[in-house]
Design a protein around this motif. Structure first.
Motif, short mmCIF file in Angstrom:
data_model
loop_
_atom_site.label_atom_id
_atom_site.label_comp_id
_atom_site.label_asym_id
_atom_site.label_seq_id
_atom_site.Cartn_x
_atom_site.Cartn_y
_atom_site.Cartn_z
N TYR A 1 0.85 -1.19 0.00
CA TYR A 1 0.00 0.00 0.00
C TYR A 1 0.88 1.24 0.00
N GLN A 2 0.28 2.39 -0.27
CA GLN A 2 1.02 3.64 -0.22
C GLN A 2 0.10 4.76 0.23
N VAL A 3 0.54 5.48 1.25
CA VAL A 3 -0.22 6.60 1.79
C VAL A 3 0.66 7.84 1.77
N HIS A 4 0.11 8.93 1.26
CA HIS A 4 0.83 10.21 1.24
C HIS A 4 0.06 11.21 2.11
N GLN A 5 0.75 11.79 3.09
CA GLN A 5 0.10 12.78 3.93
C GLN A 5 0.91 14.07 3.94
N TYR A 6 0.22 15.19 3.97
CA TYR A 6 0.90 16.48 3.95
C TYR A 6 -0.03 17.55 4.50
N LYS A 7 0.57 18.68 4.85
CA LYS A 7 -0.18 19.83 5.35
C LYS A 7 -0.10 20.95 4.33
N ASN A 8 -1.25 21.60 4.11
CA ASN A 8 -1.27 22.70 3.15
C ASN A 8 -2.43 23.63 3.49
N ASN A 9 -2.12 24.90 3.63
CA ASN A 9 -3.14 25.94 3.87
C ASN A 9 -4.01 25.62 5.09
N GLY A 10 -3.42 25.02 6.11
CA GLY A 10 -4.15 24.71 7.33
C GLY A 10 -4.89 23.40 7.32
N TYR A 11 -4.79 22.64 6.25
CA TYR A 11 -5.48 21.35 6.15
C TYR A 11 -4.49 20.22 6.31
#
Length: 475
Positions: free
Chosen positions: A3-13
């Protein structure tokens, strides 16, 4: 399958993308931090576990205990447990930690039967501008100036019909150089195509790319009647455009083309066109160019990074990336605000379909260059796409005789996101489909490689596009 999961923060989300399923989740801080630790803690528990305990790997109590211990100074134990439970529910629903359904069938994909469905007709290897970044060398494509004859264009349309199989919808791009330098032949070929549609049960979708210099009422009227899409080339602000897109005497083109483009876009009801620009090292504040075009009233906008060797003064450099990332963030935030105010516009690189999206073939192999999409020179030679024109290694044949160099076709047929090592673990691979084959070849001499600067910018654009979807969905 991994599996592959990408997580990141952007503009408060806090955004989580499950790559293989395409599911997107906006989560709170606790869920975000629990997920960030999940894989590390899973590996730790697997190393500690006895063989009979490995059955608990996906969501077993040991993993939760490990995560809870690492977050004990940040969140209460109950909140961590609830967040972990939410993640496991998403897994059970097939929206997180999903397996890759494509890699095991890639062999069959490479052996699929393809038909030609689109041609890029180089109607004119000549141009009335001298754009500094032009890969076509002012329209000459490393060769000679030439205009396509009606006979060659007719043979090209016949070739497309004969090699399109049962596919009904076919695309033909009138390209250059500057196509309006050969407008009479464009009109003749469209008329011929309309005749052939009825005879062969086909439907031609014609498009035109123009720099606007020769644009007039007659061409606009013809294009509005016959062209499914029109690309209007302009780089944004007057200073950006005139520096990179001058006439051969050095004079800028902005003042001549802008009034025409505004009128043309309005005549098409702000639909089925793009104003298409290029930003370079000389205008790294390119969001201002995009917004300038929007302020002129254009609603369909594409401004893309130049692709050039580092020896060129206008080339994008690795050290430019942080500023460009910031520009994409600024642009995304401004677009959200304008959308809320009822004055939104489309930016090509932020357009993303999170529910349907392209078909499997498109996701894995991209534009179809060299297989489904071919470029035709003024004298009828076939190349994988317009950016390969003039490179004899990639000469595939001629519209009269058909594709003779099948090795080139086989090479492009084998090119997909799993054939590129740099793509295999990239979260954006199903959105960019491995990137541009021509860029890969021009920088690495191999279409199975990837152009790193282009990849970095593509990943940033995908992140911004997903964030915008999330932001507007919560309104």
């Amino acid at each position: 399958m991994k599996y592959q999961v990408h997580q990141y923060k952007n503009n408060g989300y806090n955004i989580v993308l499950d790559v293989n399923s395409g599911a997107v989740h906006v989560v709170d801080d606790v869920v975000y931090d629990v997920l960030a630790l999940y894989e590390q803690c899973l590996e730790t528990c697997e190393k500690k576990a006895q063989p009979q305990e490995r059955r608990m790997e996906m969501g077993g109590g040991n993993v939760l205990q490990e995560i809870t211990a690492r977050l004990k100074d940040k969140y209460p134990q109950q909140e961590v447990a609830e967040a972990f439970g939410e993640l496991m529910e998403l897994k059970e629903a097939g929206q997180l930690f999903t397996a890759d359904a494509y890699e095991d069938v890639i062999f069959d994909f490479k052996n699929r039967q393809t038909v030609v469905k689109a041609l890029c007709l180089h109607i004119a290897h000549d141009c009335n501008l001298a754009c500094r970044y032009c890969f076509a060398e002012e329209g000459e494509y490393h060769g000679r100036r030439a205009l396509m004859s009606y006979e060659v264009g007719k043979a090209a349309l016949d070739f497309l019909i004969a090699n399109s199989g049962s596919r009904r919808n076919l695309e033909v791009d009138f390209f250059g150089g500057e196509p309006t330098l050969n407008m009479d032949v464009v009109k003749e070929l469209v008329a011929y195509g309309r005749q052939q549609e009825k005879l062969h049960n086909k439907n031609f979708r014609f498009t035109l790319t123009t720099n606007g210099v020769l644009l007039n009422e007659d061409i606009m009227e013809f294009a509005n009647r016959e062209m499914a899409n029109v690309v209007l080339s302009i780089d944004g602000r007057k200073e950006s455009n005139d520096y990179m897109r001058p006439f051969r005497n050095g004079a800028g083109s902005y003042d001549m083309i802008v009034p025409k483009f505004i009128k043309f876009a309005q005549s098409r009801n702000q639909q089925q066109y793009y104003v298409r620009g290029t930003f370079t090292h000389h205008n790294l504040d390119f969001s201002r160019d995009v917004l300038h075009l929007a302020d002129l009233g254009f609603t369909q906008i594409s401004v893309e990074p130049v692709v050039a060797q580092q020896t060129e003064d206008y080339a994008i450099r690795e050290e430019d990336l942080p500023q460009l990332f910031e520009q994409y963030d600024l642009l995304a935030k401004e677009m959200i605000q304008r959308e809320k105010e009822g004055r939104g516009f489309n930016f090509f690189h932020f357009m993303i379909d999170l529910e349907g999206g392209p078909c499997v073939a498109k996701r894995l192999s991209g534009c179809g260059s060299g297989t489904e999409y071919l470029a035709v020179t003024p004298w009828g030679d076939l190349y994988p796409c317009h950016q390969f024109v003039g490179n004899e290694k990639f000469l595939m044949g001629n519209v009269t005789d058909g594709v003779k160099n099948t090795q080139v076709r086989e090479l492009f047929l084998s090119c997909n996101v799993y054939a590129k090592e740099k793509c295999r673990d990239c979260f954006a691979r199903f959105y960019c489909s491995g990137g541009c084959a021509a860029n890969a070849y021009n920088f690495h001499g191999d279409i199975h490689e990837a152009y790193e600067i282009g990849c970095a910018l593509q990943k940033k654009r995908v992140e911004c596009a997903i964030m915008m979807k999330a932001a507007l969905a919560q309104e």
